[in-house]
Design an enzyme around this catalytic site. Structure first.
Site, PDB file in Angstrom:
ATOM      1  N   ARG A 264       0.830  -1.204   0.000  1.00  0.00           N
ATOM      2  CA  ARG A 264       0.000   0.000   0.000  1.00  0.00           C
ATOM      3  C   ARG A 264       0.861   1.249   0.000  1.00  0.00           C
ATOM      4  NH1 ARG A 264      -4.710  -1.706   4.339  1.00  0.00           N
ATOM      5  NH2 ARG A 264      -5.258  -3.655   3.267  1.00  0.00           N
ATOM      6  N   ARG A 279       2.507   0.804  10.273  1.00  0.00           N
ATOM      7  CA  ARG A 279       2.007   1.202   8.954  1.00  0.00           C
ATOM      8  C   ARG A 279       3.144   1.119   7.947  1.00  0.00           C
ATOM      9  NH1 ARG A 279      -2.737   3.700   7.835  1.00  0.00           N
ATOM     10  NH2 ARG A 279      -3.056   4.015  10.078  1.00  0.00           N
ATOM     11  N   GLU A 351      -6.188  -1.055  15.529  1.00  0.00           N
ATOM     12  CA  GLU A 351      -6.808  -2.012  14.601  1.00  0.00           C
ATOM     13  C   GLU A 351      -5.821  -3.110  14.188  1.00  0.00           C
ATOM     14  OE1 GLU A 351      -8.278  -0.242  10.998  1.00  0.00           O
ATOM     15  OE2 GLU A 351      -8.377  -2.184   9.996  1.00  0.00           O
ATOM     16  N   SER A 354     -10.134  -6.451  10.395  1.00  0.00           N
ATOM     17  CA  SER A 354     -11.339  -5.784   9.956  1.00  0.00           C
ATOM     18  C   SER A 354     -12.192  -6.843   9.271  1.00  0.00           C
ATOM     19  CB  SER A 354     -10.937  -4.675   8.987  1.00  0.00           C
ATOM     20  OG  SER A 354     -12.015  -3.833   8.726  1.00  0.00           O
ATOM     21  N   ARG A 393       1.223  -6.351  12.568  1.00  0.00           N
ATOM     22  CA  ARG A 393       0.664  -5.765  13.784  1.00  0.00           C
ATOM     23  C   ARG A 393       0.575  -6.797  14.909  1.00  0.00           C
ATOM     24  NH1 ARG A 393      -3.669  -1.036  11.903  1.00  0.00           N
ATOM     25  NH2 ARG A 393      -2.095   0.105  10.694  1.00  0.00           N
TER      26      ARG A 393
END
Length: 428
Positions: A264, A279, A351, A354, A393
């Site tokens: 990403r 991230r 987070e 999801s 994560r």
RNA sequence: GGAGAAAUACCCAAGUCCGGCUGAAGGGACUGGUCUUGAAAACCAGCAGGGCGUUUGCGCGCCGCGGGGGUUCGAAUCCCUCUUUCUCCGCCA
């Protein structure tokens, strides 16, 4: 994509629900008008085409019989041109409709929580209390550098910012986690294991909804005159497994667990989560995907949520489940739960997974349908996807929550067989 | 990277050179039937799927021969383009 037929009948209701996303969707009223126009034109064109077909057939017949054909030819002299003019007009309108629909997000679930941003998400439940320490816990970016298991500087040298080298037991922890997660989902939870291509084409991205609106988040490759993209999430290749297919309704739900490296650009995230590996431009993820009957969609969502939670429970990490409000809901999704894991460095939940139901939004774009039985009409499936979990994560969560006073990190029990050790210490 | 070949309905496959009677032969599978104690075999019959428009409905119409475009009154068939698959050579983990 929205169902144009639903829009025809219920546009006020649909616009109202879409506007729970805090944006203006009044342009959909124009779409409804264009759609009416298209259908009128279509009727006209089809009449002309029917006439042409019939006449052409007659010409063939006359020729075979040796009759004169010029008169019949005259009678449809300009019909081709007329058809073309109308067809072009129709095409133009259809394109406008299509573009509008492709750019319109999914309609939130009827009971969705109206809200503007993540602060209005609703906490559903919690597992374990936030980890307590009798010393000052370190953030993973310090801890991991001291243990020499993550190397940020060399990651930056090799590639750039937001790229990291995993080293020694850091690399092994990453590998242990995805092997462990794949095992739980494939063996215990009954998902079919998938490793898809990590490069996808634009058709696949349109199907799942990353394109056309979110091109900025994607790494794009130009190879000769072709355009490819690096996989942004396993949802893309895995949902696209069944693009343009009609599935056997008896065999639903189909459950897949897919391992990918996700890429990403994080274009809109400058300055956010800049430290550590929260991230990254590149990260590994285990993703759960289901294709199911529409009436099963929301039961499946709850089941998948539990499947994801199971991983956190087995790892004994404190987390909470939140339901996203309309302001935080992804464009393709009707309803989403996030799993948020406790991170001492953030002194907050972050987070880590999801889990969403896209209902028929992706299925319509991707043209994924099923038949209840051989003679029934095809219907659109519900597609669901959920992290199970984001690996990077999870590494962070383990390092930070399992750290000890001396800077070593204990290995969660379930990972010991995968790690072949029970602690990460500084090398001598 | 170089040289060839191919893509037709659930599967196999004819048709493509020479455009119209192919809204797609034939076979297999499938469904129903005859026969049989039962089954197999044989025989008879049925059978493309999908999208869209229109209609209260029966129905009618449009589009579908890998995708897109073009030529033509008319395209599976001619032209352009893209994609995929296969064979041989080269290179390679």
């Amino acid at each position: 994509m929205l169902d144009i037929k639903l829009l025809r009948d219920n546009h006020s209701e649909i616009i109202k629900r879409l506007e729970m996303r805090n944006k203006d969707f009044s342009y959909l009223r124009d779409v409804v008008e264009w759609d009416k126009e298209v259908r009128v034109i279509k009727t006209n064109v089809e009449e002309l085409k029917a006439k042409r077909n019939e006449t052409s057939k007659r010409i063939g017949q006359y020729k075979r019989e040796g009759k004169d054909v010029s008169k019949v030819m005259e009678s449809i002299a300009n019909i081709g041109n007329d058809i073309k003019v109308l067809d072009d007009k129709k095409q133009e309108l259809s394109n406008k409709i299509n573009e509008a629909l492709l750019n319109t997000p999914n309609v939130p679930h009827v009971d969705a929580i109206q809200g503007v941003d993540e602060t209005m998400n609703k906490e559903m439940r919690k597992y374990l209390e936030a980890t307590e320490f009798d010393f000052e816990p370190k953030p993973h970016w310090d801890l991991a550098v001291e243990l020499d298991i993550l190397d940020f500087d060399r990651g930056a040298k090799i590639a750039g910012s937001r790229f990291t080298v995993y080293k020694g037991l850091g690399a092994r922890l990453e590998r242990a986690l995805y092997a462990f997660m794949m095992d739980i989902h494939a063996i215990d939870n009954g998902y079919i294991e998938i490793i898809p291509p990590y490069i996808v084409n634009s058709d696949s991205l349109y199907a799942t909804g990353q394109l056309p609106k979110f091109a900025d988040d994607l790494f794009k490759l130009e190879v000769e005159d072709k355009q490819y993209y690096l996989n942004p999430t396993a949802e893309v290749p895995t949902i696209n497994l069944h693009r343009d297919e009609i599935l056997d309704g008896q065999k639903l739900p189909l459950k897949y667990v897919s391992f990918t490296t996700a890429f990403r650009k994080e274009a809109g995230s400058a300055g956010r989560d800049t430290r550590g590996i929260i991230r990254q431009h590149q990260f590994n993820k285990v993703e759960l995907i289901r294709f199911c009957l529409p009436e099963q969609g929301y039961d499946m969502l709850e089941e998948m949520l539990l499947d994801s939670e199971k991983i956190l429970k087995l790892l004994q990490l404190p987390y909470r489940v939140v339901e996203l409000c309309t302001g935080d809901l992804g464009a393709s999704m009707a309803k989403t739960y996030d799993l948020e894991v406790w991170l001492p460095s953030y002194n907050n939940y972050k987070e880590i997974a999801s889990i969403s139901n896209a209902e028929t939004y992706q299925a319509r774009r991707a043209n994924i349908r099923f038949k209840r039985n051989e003679s029934s009409k095809p219907e659109l499936v519900h597609t669901l996807n959920g992290s199970g979990l984001a690996i990077g994560r999870t590494v962070v969560a383990i390092l930070e929550n399992y750290q000890q006073k001396d800077g070593s990190v204990l290995i969660p029990k379930v990972l010991i067989p995968y790690m072949n050790c029970d602690i990460i210490r500084k090398r001598g």
